[in-house]
Scaffold this motif. Structure first.
Motif: not given
Length: 536
Positions: A176-201
């Motif tokens: 639910g979290l957009p990658s491009d800095n726009e506000p979320p359009a709806g619910l976003v799941l809250f995590a303790h950790r995020t493992v993103t790949f290659t580069a941060p968004k």
């Protein structure tokens, strides 16, 4: 490392396959393994671990199937819940779904409300949740049973602050979290950790909903670093270990105390001598060859006793024990500046009228690089434009959102609305480097360069942490100078946060003290150096 948009990330993936011959299926395999490694690391030594992997129909779900397979191979009881029909899973994701099922993996399929009610008790029975439902390419709000799953997990975990589950890991990005800095359009799941790949968004660093990421890990899965630099068009950089390779972290065998600069700290007052000690102690721990703390004469003996390695200089004090103007009039402080590499001003000085005038005069007159924090910033409250009226070419201000609001004559709420653009604008208008503290601290330079640091977190939520950062920034400036100051400042913020992260691995963050963070700075620097040298 540059932060990427969703479209840029897709292009990096495409070119990784076309130019460098790494199949997309292999990229998915690498991604799933890295996320599984993170889960394993964070539950190491724990018994009775039960993992539930929540998967969508797309490539994010494909990553999740790989995660589940590696966890199962590691003998961790793991189940997978697929949101959608099996026949709607295609491409690489379908290949990894088949591998999971063919190897005896547990699979539950959720197509509607009845299915959801059936699987929810099983989700609650797990103490580790892996979120692989919606990836970085999400458009619009989560719908249907995925929306229901996000809502239920968030409610039960109280936004990842409850005791259940022990760990929530988001694969690539929280659903639910957009990658491009726009506000979320709806619910976003809250995590303790995020493992993103290659580069941060971009959205993971500065979006309104970025706190849903928790601690952010960036895992390399095969795309060359030069490809990220080529494709990324923005000027936002992530302060990751790769950015500090050019800094001379290894000391020469014939080095001595004079090699690493002399930091001068103007800090402390009656009742706030601890701030001066913390800043001085941090400057020592961060590697300055010499550290002198100039402080009101009434507290000088206390500061001197705070660390035997500190040098101290007593300055004239008012009856209330704060800095008096007489030390400027009689030239005492001017003599102290001679031979120093950097001047840090602010920790514990107080807001007495004479002290504030002293600070404004020093910032205007000194030619040393200046790190300005705490009560040093309060001397410019409601009139940040005065920061431009100075001789030094190098000024770094380190406000938290409340201090930035006072500099701008604004409110903390307005500062928090768009921290990145506000920091960039302030850096340009005041011709200063701005370290805007908070969740994902922003470092902005007058030329428009901007970095975001993601280390630290709850371990820094204690009085005195800002004083420690001031000392660290002063020490690194003393050692490495101002030629590439934004990188040096970013290193200071990174080490400060990493020290707290290391402590948080052994201690509950609620009990971490600022002086412990200062004392952990050498270990954070060693961790960074070994990571650069050995690629870990």
């Amino acid at each position: 490392m540059k932060a990427l948009t969703a479209a840029e990330m897709r292009e990096v993936d495409r070119l990784t396959t076309e130019r460098f011959g790494i199949p997309s299926l292999q990229l998915m395999e690498n991604a799933g393994k890295k996320a599984a490694d993170s889960v394993r690391h964070n539950v190491a030594g724990r018994e009775q671990v039960r993992v539930c992997v929540l998967c969508g129909k797309g490539n994010n779900g494909g990553d999740g199937f790989v995660v589940a397979r590696y966890l199962k191979e590691a003998k961790l009881p793991t189940g997978v819940i697929l949101f959608g029909r099996r026949e709607d899973v295609h491409g690489d994701a379908a290949t990894n779904l088949a591998r999971w099922v063919d190897n005896g993996g547990e699979l539950e399929v959720v197509e509607g409300e009845t299915d959801w009610e059936r699987v929810w008790p099983g989700i609650c029975a797990a103490n580790v949740i892996v979120d692989a439902m919606l990836g970085t390419g999400v458009r619009g709000a989560a719908r249907g049973t995925i929306k229901q799953a996000i809502s239920a997990v968030n409610a039960r975990s109280r936004g990842a602050t409850a005791t259940w589950p022990a760990l929530i890991v988001a694969v690539d990005t929280p659903s639910g979290l957009p990658s491009d800095n726009e506000p979320p359009a709806g619910l976003v799941l809250f995590a303790h950790r995020t493992v993103t790949f290659t580069a941060p968004k971009v959205g993971q660093l500065i979006a309104v909903g970025a706190t849903a990421c928790g601690a952010l890990e960036v895992a390399s899965i095969g795309s060359p670093a030069e490809l990220i630099e080529e494709i990324g068009k923005g000027d936002l950089r992530w302060a990751g270990p790769d950015e500090f390779q050019a800094i001379q972290l290894v000391r020469a065998a014939d080095s001595h105390k004079g090699t690493f600069g002399h930091a001068l700290l103007l800090a402390g007052s009656l009742g706030k001598s601890g701030a001066a000690i913390l800043a001085g102690r941090a400057a020592l721990r961060a590697g300055a060859g010499l550290v002198t703390v100039a402080t009101p004469e009434t507290v000088q003996p206390i500061v001197a006793g705070g660390a035997p390695e500190l040098m101290t200089e007593p300055l004239k004090a008012t009856k209330s024990g704060v800095l008096a103007l007489r030390s400027l009039v009689d030239g005492t402080f001017g003599e102290l500046e001679e031979g120093k590499s950097v001047l840090a001003i602010g920790p514990g000085l107080g807001t007495h009228r004479q002290t504030q005038e002293f600070i404004r005069t020093m910032v205007a007159q000194t030619e040393l690089p200046v790190v300005l924090d705490a009560d040093g910033l309060n001397a410019f409250a409601d009139d940040g434009t005065l920061l431009r009226k100075r001789k030094t070419k190098y000024l770094c201000i380190t406000p938290h959102p409340g201090e930035m609001a006072r500099l701008l004559g604004s409110s903390t709420a307005k500062v928090q609305l768009d921290r990145l653009e506000l920091a960039k604008d302030a850096a340009r208008r005041w011709y200063a480097h701005v370290v805007l503290k908070g969740f994902h601290t922003i470092i902005a330079a007058p030329d428009g360069s901007t970095w975001v640091n993601t280390t630290g977190g709850p371990g820094l939520a204690k009085g005195g942490s800002g004083d420690v950062l001031t000392g660290v920034l002063a020490a690194l400036t003393a050692q490495f100078g101002t030629k590439d100051w934004i990188r040096v400042l970013a290193l200071g913020v990174f080490l400060h946060g990493t020290a707290a992260d290391i402590l948080s691995q052994e201690l509950d963050p609620s009990g971490i003290l600022a002086h412990e963070v200062a004392d952990m700075i050498p270990e954070a620097r060693e961790w960074l150096l070994r990571g650069i040298q050995f690629g870990g």
